[in-house]
Design an enzyme around this catalytic site. Structure first.
Site, short mmCIF file in Angstrom:
data_model
loop_
_atom_site.label_atom_id
_atom_site.label_comp_id
_atom_site.label_asym_id
_atom_site.label_seq_id
_atom_site.Cartn_x
_atom_site.Cartn_y
_atom_site.Cartn_z
N VAL A 58 3.97 -36.14 -21.59
CA VAL A 58 4.15 -36.69 -20.43
C VAL A 58 3.91 -35.38 -19.39
O VAL A 58 3.97 -36.11 -18.13
CB VAL A 58 5.82 -36.93 -20.40
CG1 VAL A 58 6.81 -35.85 -20.45
CG2 VAL A 58 6.24 -37.73 -19.29
N TYR A 59 3.76 -34.25 -19.50
CA TYR A 59 3.60 -33.20 -18.60
C TYR A 59 2.33 -33.51 -17.65
O TYR A 59 1.17 -33.66 -18.38
CB TYR A 59 3.55 -31.81 -19.18
CG TYR A 59 4.67 -31.43 -20.00
CD1 TYR A 59 6.22 -31.89 -19.62
CD2 TYR A 59 4.54 -30.09 -20.64
CE1 TYR A 59 7.16 -31.28 -20.15
CE2 TYR A 59 5.85 -29.74 -21.27
CZ TYR A 59 7.25 -30.51 -21.05
OH TYR A 59 8.31 -29.74 -21.66
#
Length: 321
Positions: A58-59
């Site tokens: 998700v980064y």
């Protein structure tokens, strides 16, 4: 650099957190560093002996994994590094775009491997607890990921100790691959993990790799100082309170007396705890890496530790979601 064990692996006592690196126009981290700015920090970390790198799908909407994979391929041998990523966060809108269902885990491990440019990750971690999915479904899917060769070990992140204990028991009961690490919120300003989670990890032989070991930078600067990240970090702004100011001031006092940086003192305090394996450090300036590496050799006295801890006040639980 010193090395320690995470399960059977040798890892540096500093883990480089890759959330700092990613396309700032994607995801929710406008302060993240573009690829060409990030690469020198990754190269320098490797040259300093860091072999442990932690990212997440998700980064920066997956671009952190892409940056990480390309840099490590260019600068390191795959068998010498320990590469960790995480799954749970939302990667696409609509149904099945997030979470820890069997469907999501199987899709996201393949997506992460593609972005990272590797056949396997060394440590595959659940990015928080997903109460919307039966625990057995999540744990069996993770076991199957390991058995498929796409991950070597499994880790977990911030949750309640009873949830982690239940997961470990369920894995053991079914003969599934067990979690070997806990990535939790732990630093001088937030010590609630000492009540239950850290004793559980010590009892079960679980590695502890704390996130935000410098309290989003709070422990490295004066309480009223600010940064570009602090001004845009909505989540970070919820973690710490005014009563923490006294601890920040005490870190400054110990650092001044020793002639070292505040970051070295705050990280050295974590290294004092035998249950801590490797704090996850974000690096966006050369001094950040220098301080992290130097902290491994800083040994605080008992009096210094007491002075750093004595002003602590209980906090509400933060970081589990």
């Amino acid at each position: 650099m010193r090395y320690t064990k995470l399960a059977g692996m040798d890892v540096s006592e500093i883990c480089l957190g890759m959330m700092s690196y990613g396309d700032p126009s994607l995801g929710t981290h406008p302060w993240s560093m573009p690829e060409e700015e990030a690469r020198p920090f990754i190269k320098n970390a490797l040259e300093a002996g860091v072999n442990f790198f932690d990212t997440a799908n998700v980064y920066s909407a997956g671009s952190s994994e892409e940056f990480t994979g390309r840099a490590l391929k260019d600068f390191a041998r795959r068998d010498e590094i320990v590469l960790a990523t995480k799954v749970n966060g939302r990667m696409q809108p609509g149904p099945n775009g997030a979470g820890l269902s069997r469907k999501a885990i199987f899709a996201e491990i393949d997506n992460s491997l593609r972005r990272l440019g590797t056949d396997y990750v060394d440590l595959y971690q659940i990015h928080r607890f997903d109460s919307s999915v039966p625990l057995e479904e999540t744990l069996e899917a993770l076991h199957d990921v390991v058995k498929s060769g796409k991950a070597r070990y499994l880790g977990a992140s911030s949750m309640f100790a009873w949830q982690f204990s239940k997961a470990l028991y369920t894995q053991q009961l079914n003969g599934w691959t067990k979690f070997v690490s806990m990535q939790n919120h732990y630093n001088l300003l937030y010590r609630e993990e000492e009540r239950e989670m850290l004793p559980l990890c010590a009892d079960q032989g679980i590695a502890v790799i704390p996130w935000s070991p410098l309290a989003r930078g709070r422990l490295t600067r004066d309480w009223d100082a600010t940064t570009a990240r602090a001004e845009t970090d909505e989540f970070g702004s919820t973690l710490y309170v005014e009563s923490d100011r006294e601890i920040v001031e005490q870190v400054a006092a110990v650092a001044a007396a020793r002639g070292v940086s505040r970051a070295q003192v705050a990280l050295a305090w974590l290294h004092c705890n035998p249950v801590v394996t490797a704090p996850i450090v974000g690096v966006t300036k050369p001094a950040h890496l220098d301080d992290a590496v130097a902290s491994v050799e800083v040994e605080l006295t008992d009096d210094e530790v007491r002075s750093l801890e004595q002003a602590y006040q209980p906090h509400r639980i933060a970081g589990h979601s």
